[in-house]
Design a protein around this motif. Structure first.
Motif, short mmCIF file in Angstrom:
data_model
loop_
_atom_site.label_atom_id
_atom_site.label_comp_id
_atom_site.label_asym_id
_atom_site.label_seq_id
_atom_site.Cartn_x
_atom_site.Cartn_y
_atom_site.Cartn_z
N TRP A 87 0.82 -1.23 0.00
CA TRP A 87 0.00 0.00 0.00
C TRP A 87 0.85 1.27 0.00
CZ3 TRP A 87 -1.24 -4.33 2.97
CH2 TRP A 87 -2.41 -4.98 2.60
N SER A 88 2.14 1.15 -0.16
CA SER A 88 3.01 2.32 -0.15
C SER A 88 3.17 2.88 -1.56
CB SER A 88 4.39 1.93 0.41
OG SER A 88 5.27 3.03 0.33
N ARG A 89 3.17 4.19 -1.67
CA ARG A 89 3.34 4.84 -2.98
C ARG A 89 4.74 4.66 -3.51
NH1 ARG A 89 1.63 10.94 -2.32
NH2 ARG A 89 3.11 10.67 -0.59
N ASP A 90 5.73 4.67 -2.64
CA ASP A 90 7.13 4.51 -3.03
C ASP A 90 7.81 3.70 -1.93
OD1 ASP A 90 9.71 4.63 -3.92
OD2 ASP A 90 9.90 6.82 -3.85
N ALA A 91 7.56 2.39 -1.95
CA ALA A 91 8.03 1.52 -0.87
C ALA A 91 9.54 1.59 -0.72
CB ALA A 91 7.59 0.08 -1.12
N PHE A 92 10.23 1.72 -1.85
CA PHE A 92 11.69 1.70 -1.85
C PHE A 92 12.25 2.84 -0.99
CE2 PHE A 92 15.87 2.63 -3.50
CZ PHE A 92 16.40 1.38 -3.75
N ASN A 93 11.92 4.07 -1.33
CA ASN A 93 12.45 5.21 -0.59
C ASN A 93 11.81 5.37 0.78
OD1 ASN A 93 14.51 6.48 -2.28
ND2 ASN A 93 12.85 6.79 -3.75
N PHE A 94 10.55 4.94 0.93
CA PHE A 94 9.89 5.04 2.22
C PHE A 94 10.59 4.16 3.25
CE2 PHE A 94 6.60 3.44 5.21
CZ PHE A 94 6.32 4.64 5.85
N MET A 95 10.90 2.92 2.89
CA MET A 95 11.59 2.02 3.83
C MET A 95 13.00 2.51 4.12
SD MET A 95 9.84 -0.27 5.24
CE MET A 95 8.09 -0.66 5.12
N LEU A 96 13.66 3.07 3.11
CA LEU A 96 15.00 3.62 3.31
C LEU A 96 14.96 4.75 4.33
CD1 LEU A 96 17.58 4.39 0.51
CD2 LEU A 96 17.13 6.05 2.30
N ASP A 97 14.01 5.66 4.16
CA ASP A 97 13.93 6.82 5.05
C ASP A 97 13.49 6.42 6.46
OD1 ASP A 97 14.71 8.44 2.98
OD2 ASP A 97 12.70 9.07 2.43
N MET A 98 12.56 5.48 6.57
CA MET A 98 12.12 5.03 7.89
C MET A 98 13.27 4.36 8.65
SD MET A 98 9.02 5.70 8.91
CE MET A 98 8.63 4.40 10.08
N THR A 99 14.06 3.56 7.92
CA THR A 99 15.21 2.92 8.55
C THR A 99 16.17 3.96 9.09
OG1 THR A 99 15.01 1.07 6.99
CG2 THR A 99 17.09 1.27 8.18
#
Length: 477
Positions: free
Chosen positions: A352-364
């Motif tokens: 359900w993420s619009r940009d899972a790649f960068n979202f997970m990177l930033d959350m990490t």
């Protein structure tokens, strides 16, 4: 993961652990992420800020390893020693959670890499097929690790080669095709890119610089296995210098081979796309193979680090005793089970993420900042107190300056991250406090001091605001 029965770790081995922890997935995504945000001028400023801040943090880790050799598994243990039980828990939980999110990022990157060759099946790494493949991979690794497969040293050898060889080939390719005129054209922003202030350009690169430096504490995590305690600090500095050189080269050299707009548009892993622009399709294939092997190896290493953090925290009474259990292969099994259940849930959420790649990177990245801030803060407290400096009193002033700079840097990173990610992290921290309550009840210990109660209330408020934002759509992952 080191086995105490296998002996102590030497300086070269500890240094390799730092390099291995840092050179994972992030370095393969630097060209595109930086090109989207800024040109070479902004990139140089960003690396100066990040390099200085992380170097100071590395020096704090070095000083703490030398002055407090009695503290093991340093990342969260330092927070506990300096700021009490609840902050120690938050540091341990935050570090573990960040490691889990990083493992999710690895699987999204694997899906994105496969999506370069099978776009209809894997897409950007968050398609239904990519999620199913990722879940199969998570649990295949889980049962391998439970059997003690991490002791197979040939895996680490293959992974190390797979990480370094493609990076060296890429750097040599960029050097060979270096075009000064192209570099000059990109220097202050390039053609066809939106106008942004220099401050905004630099800010937009900050979270990925945090992400690629995660692992700088690799030697500290396993400090109890070091042959000589001073080797922990030396390994941290050596690993930092080596990896920083690689990352700066991978970031800056592509600007001299193609327009910034072209680099910004390549698919992740962007180093593959950037090299393809220079040498053709074989470059993308080489980097993609390197990424797949490297990321799988990094995932193995970080799965073990996740379990080690929970295991060590349980042994020091910061987590429930349940997670201090080991199976017959000396693997912290319960910690591994919880880790991979959480990783699986996060992987499913990427759909359900619009940009899972960068979202997970930033959350990490944001999740890692809390433990780093507390380590830096403890560095200040220790230097001011003079504990451990009895034989080297002249180092107190220097170490205090280093620690203060590290504190300012990590606070700046929180600001650069933005309120959205800070609130989302507190959303995850609130249910995590259940583990703290569980552990405190096992020990019949007081739950919160007055100060800790205030900290919990602030965390709870942030979590409530973040949850409201997610439910109403004001915050989108």
């Amino acid at each position: 993961m080191a086995d105490p029965s296998a002996g102590k770790l030497s300086l070269p081995t500890l240094t390799a652990m730092v390099v291995g922890s840092m050179v994972g997935a992030g370095i393969f995504n630097l060209p595109g992420r930086f090109a989207t945000a800024t040109g070479p001028f902004g990139a140089i400023i960003a690396w100066l800020i990040a390099g200085t801040g992380m170097y100071m943090l590395a020096r704090v880790f070095q000083a703490l390893a030398e002055k407090r050799p009695d503290i093991d598994s340093g990342v969260f243990a330092y927070a506990k020693a300096g700021f009490g039980d609840y902050m120690g828990f938050l540091s341990a939980f935050g570090y573990w959670l960040g490691s889990c999110l990083g493992n999710v990022f690895y699987w999204v990157l694997i899906g994105s890499t496969l999506g370069r060759f099978f776009p209809d099946i894997f897409g950007d790494g968050s398609s239904a097929t990519a999620i199913i493949v990722s879940l199969i991979g998570v649990w295949a690794f889980h049962f391998m690790i439970l059997r003690g497969v991490e002791q197979a040293t040939f895996i680490n050898s293959i992974v190390t080669i797979a990480k370094i060889v493609p990076l060296i080939v890429a750097i040599l390719g960029f050097v060979f095709f270096f075009n000064y005129d192209q570099f000059a054209a990109n220097f202050f922003g390039g053609v066809g890119m939106p106008e942004k202030t220099l401050l905004a350009q630099v800010r937009d690169t900050m979270l990925i610089t945090v992400f690629v430096f995660i692992g700088i504490e690799g030697a500290s995590v396993y400090s109890r296995y070091a042959k000589t305690r001073s080797d922990v600090g030396v390994a941290t500095i050596l690993g930092f210098v080596a990896v920083t050189g690689l990352m700066v080269a991978v970031t800056l050299l592509p600007y001299a081979t193609a327009p910034r707009a072209a680099i910004a548009e390549v698919q992740n892993p962007s180093l593959a796309g950037a090299l393809e622009l220079v040498v053709g399709h074989w470059g993308a294939v080489l980097i993609s193979i390197g990424v797949l092997v490297s990321v799988l190896g990094a995932y193995l290493a970080w799965s073990l680090i996740c379990a080690e953090v929970l295991f060590a925290a349980a042994q020091s009474n910061d987590m429930p005793r349940l997670f201090a259990a080991q199976n017959r292969n000396r693997v912290p099994a319960n910690a591994l089970w919880l880790t991979n259940i959480v990783v699986s849930l996060f992987i499913i959420s990427t759909y359900w993420s619009r940009d899972a790649f960068n979202f997970m990177l930033d959350m990490t990245s944001v999740t890692a900042l809390m433990p780093y801030l507390l380590v830096a803060g403890y560095g200040v407290l220790l230097a001011r107190s003079g504990v451990g400096y009895e034989t080297t009193p002249g180092e107190r002033g220097r170490d205090q300056i280093f620690a203060w700079i590290a504190v300012v840097y990590t606070l700046f990173m929180f600001v650069a991250a933005g309120l959205k990610y800070v609130l989302l992290v507190t959303v995850l921290f609130v249910p995590g406090t259940i583990l703290y309550v569980w552990a405190r009840r096992e020990q019949n210990a007081r739950l919160f001091t007055p100060v800790e109660l205030v900290i919990f209330a602030v965390t709870l408020l942030g979590g409530a605001i973040g949850a409201y934002g997610l439910l109403t759509g004001l915050i989108t992952p």
